[in-house]
Design an enzyme around this catalytic site. Structure first.
Site, short mmCIF file in Angstrom:
data_model
loop_
_atom_site.label_atom_id
_atom_site.label_comp_id
_atom_site.label_asym_id
_atom_site.label_seq_id
_atom_site.Cartn_x
_atom_site.Cartn_y
_atom_site.Cartn_z
N LYS A 7 50.00 100.51 13.52
CA LYS A 7 48.99 100.46 12.50
C LYS A 7 48.52 99.16 12.28
CE LYS A 7 49.02 105.31 12.23
NZ LYS A 7 48.00 106.24 12.22
N GLU A 42 38.14 107.90 9.17
CA GLU A 42 38.68 108.00 7.97
C GLU A 42 37.47 107.35 6.98
OE1 GLU A 42 42.24 106.62 6.76
OE2 GLU A 42 43.34 106.72 8.78
N HIS A 65 44.22 117.76 10.61
CA HIS A 65 44.74 116.54 11.32
C HIS A 65 46.33 116.88 11.38
CE1 HIS A 65 45.69 112.48 12.88
NE2 HIS A 65 46.31 112.13 11.80
N GLN A 86 53.81 104.10 17.95
CA GLN A 86 53.92 104.84 16.70
C GLN A 86 55.19 106.04 17.03
OE1 GLN A 86 50.54 107.02 15.48
NE2 GLN A 86 51.43 108.13 13.78
N GLU A 93 41.12 106.42 14.15
CA GLU A 93 41.43 107.45 13.25
C GLU A 93 39.77 107.06 12.43
OE1 GLU A 93 45.09 106.97 11.24
OE2 GLU A 93 45.76 108.50 12.86
N THR A 134 43.11 110.25 8.69
CA THR A 134 42.27 110.91 9.71
C THR A 134 41.67 112.27 9.31
OG1 THR A 134 43.53 110.06 11.25
CG2 THR A 134 42.26 111.60 12.12
N THR A 166 42.54 97.38 11.09
CA THR A 166 41.66 98.47 10.54
C THR A 166 40.26 98.04 10.02
OG1 THR A 166 43.78 99.52 9.50
CG2 THR A 166 41.53 100.08 8.39
N TYR A 195 58.14 105.50 14.29
CA TYR A 195 57.83 106.16 13.20
C TYR A 195 58.87 106.85 12.23
CZ TYR A 195 57.52 111.23 14.24
OH TYR A 195 57.77 112.62 14.46
N GLU A 237 44.06 114.11 19.08
CA GLU A 237 43.63 115.37 18.99
C GLU A 237 42.74 115.85 19.64
OE1 GLU A 237 43.27 114.23 14.64
OE2 GLU A 237 43.63 115.98 14.39
N ARG A 248 56.14 117.70 16.81
CA ARG A 248 57.36 118.43 16.25
C ARG A 248 57.24 119.96 16.71
NH1 ARG A 248 56.36 114.94 12.43
NH2 ARG A 248 54.75 116.28 11.31
N ASP A 257 47.21 103.64 3.40
CA ASP A 257 46.74 104.73 4.22
C ASP A 257 47.49 106.05 3.78
OD1 ASP A 257 44.75 105.67 6.19
OD2 ASP A 257 46.24 105.39 7.77
N ASP A 264 41.04 103.75 11.58
CA ASP A 264 42.33 102.90 11.42
C ASP A 264 42.92 103.08 12.82
OD1 ASP A 264 44.92 102.06 10.29
OD2 ASP A 264 45.67 104.25 10.04
N ARG A 312 49.38 105.20 19.42
CA ARG A 312 50.32 106.04 19.56
C ARG A 312 51.70 106.26 20.19
NH1 ARG A 312 47.51 108.31 15.20
NH2 ARG A 312 45.58 108.82 15.90
N TYR A 368 47.52 110.50 4.88
CA TYR A 368 47.78 111.42 5.84
C TYR A 368 47.32 112.66 5.34
CZ TYR A 368 50.53 113.77 9.50
OH TYR A 368 50.99 114.47 10.81
CA CA Z 1 45.45 106.63 9.29
#
Ligand code: CA
Length: 429
Positions: free
Chosen positions: A261, A211, A143, A248, A209, A357, A265, A252, A371, A152, A136, A241, A245, A138
């Site tokens: 994750k 995708e 996104h 994650q 997600e 995503t 999926t 992560y 989001e 962050r 997968d 996916d 959160r 990113y």
């Molecule tokens: Ca994903």
């Protein structure tokens, strides 16, 4: 031989394939694996509101792939994909001809039609191919900026490598399921900002997600150029996916997502071929910094595919919560596959590559609830209430299509209902 399989004037003798808004006109011809009551799994091609049984078609001799005919007796697409691009094209040309309103062989044979055609409404759909490995990415600029801003802050939103490589992680092929499979809310290790130690809990921030998944059809054992990578992709599916959160956020760093994750999926049951999407190729957006030569585009390798997500609460009506387009991606699947192979990673028939995503510039274009609700600060309106994240009983449906001149190349649906987390004691018994 000129390729007429995309011509807008092409019609099928099957009238439902010619209706306005039909997802599966003769220009599409997506492949899936289906079964009916009393008959096992086999390959089919969607046309109008019917499935043409490919196993039966080859057994009656009305489709002949020569030395590759045997691949159509398999219940999944892997053998056909392994046969290579020549066989893929031959099958598409044969089906386009067979289903054309100009061709009498099946059109005028009611007995054979009854043998080969099954209404889609009478089928159960299965995984269209055996997923060899699942990766997968990113790779949507919007996104990555949105999620990075939340995790962050906007000044550190994009990691320093983001504009130079399509960031990815190795997922689990075992967790990929076909549309319609219920998804159990995961339990995992979470730690809130005001908690001293983590705890095991059902995810309270379970998410989608939106995708597109690219399906590798040609294996490779060397670093691929972007042009080679593009040629090696057999087709595309819608892909959700599912992502926890809260799990994650805790797990992560530094190696990326893991259990957040790993629940499931979902993919759509019909593989839309790269061949069918050929007229809809578009270029990636302008580069913000130049890419190194091995990742540079060599032509338009994204596609103009309109995408949307709907949420259906239990016993409620459907609400479209997101609308976006695959052309928003910063990196194409070909660039992702080229990068994936760059350090020598062998790629297999049936490798699945999630695009990452797909979000666009506006709020309504965001491809995840994280989001859309901006981390829960701005919940989304749905029938009978609002959502920050998925609630038990919610069904999420992805849809997509490329719009041609008077026809559309549809992907069908990719759906899944979220079931409550199992009781810890129940799983311990
Ligand atoms: Ca994903």
């Amino acid at each position: 031989m000129p390729d007429r399989t995309h011509e807008p004037s092409l019609k099928s003798w099957l009238e439902t394939a010619n209706e306005e808004g039909c997802e599966f006109p003769i220009q599409n011809l997506p492949y899936g694996s289906f079964s009916t009551i009393g008959s096992g799994r086999r390959l089919g091609v969607a046309i109008g509101d019917q499935v043409l049984d490919l196993r039966a078609a080859v057994e009656t001799g009305i489709i002949d792939l020569g030395q590759y005919s045997e691949t159509l007796r398999s219940p999944t697409l892997n053998a056909l994909m392994a046969a290579g691009r020549g066989a893929w094209a031959k099958l598409r040309f044969s089906l386009s001809d067979l289903l054309s309103s100009e061709t009498p062989s099946l059109r005028d044979d009611q007995t054979l039609r009854a043998e080969l055609l099954v209404p889609i409404s009478e089928t159960s759909m299965h995984m269209p191919f055996d997923v060899s490995e699942y990766t997968d990415f990113y790779a949507s600029r919007h996104h990555a900026f949105n999620v990075g801003s939340m995790f962050r802050g906007p000044e550190n939103a994009l990691p320093p490598n983001w504009l130079h490589i399509p960031i990815g992680y190795n997922g689990r092929a075992s967790s990929v399921v076909v549309s319609g499979t219920p998804v159990r809310r995961p339990k995992g290790q979470v730690k809130g900002p005001n908690e001293d130690v983590p705890r095991l809990a059902p995810s309270a921030r379970f998410d989608i997600e939106l995708e597109l998944g690219a399906v590798v059809g040609v294996p490779s054992d060397h670093p691929l150029t972007v042009a080679e990578a593009f040629e090696n992709i057999f087709g595309y599916v819608l892909l959700n996916d599912w992502s926890a959160r809260d799990i994650q956020a805790w797990e992560y760093q530094p190696l990326g997502p893991f259990q957040s994750k790993a629940t499931a999926t979902s993919i759509s049951p019909w593989v839309v071929t790269a061949h069918a999407l050929e007229p809809f190729r578009v270029s990636t957006p302008d580069r913000e910094v130049p890419l190194l030569p091995n990742l540079q585009d060599v032509g338009p390798m994204l596609y103009d595919i309109a995408l949307q997500v709907s949420l259906v609460p239990a016993n409620s009506l459907e609400t479209v919560i997101s609308r976006t387009n695959y052309r928003e991606m910063y990196y194409s699947a070909a660039q992702q596959l080229a990068h994936h192979s760059s350090c020598g990673c062998p790629m297999r028939v049936g490798d699945l590559l999630g695009s990452g995503t797909i979000s666009g510039p506006e709020r309504e274009n965001r491809g995840s609830l994280l989001e859309l609700s901006w981390g829960g600060k701005d919940p989304v309106e749905v029938d009978g209430g609002t959502r920050s994240f998925i609630e038990d009983g919610d069904t999420l449906i992805l849809r997509g299509h490329a719009a041609g001149d008077g026809f559309r190349i549809g992907f069908g649906e990719c759906s899944g209902q979220v079931l409550p987390a199992t009781d810890i004691r129940a799983t311990d018994r």
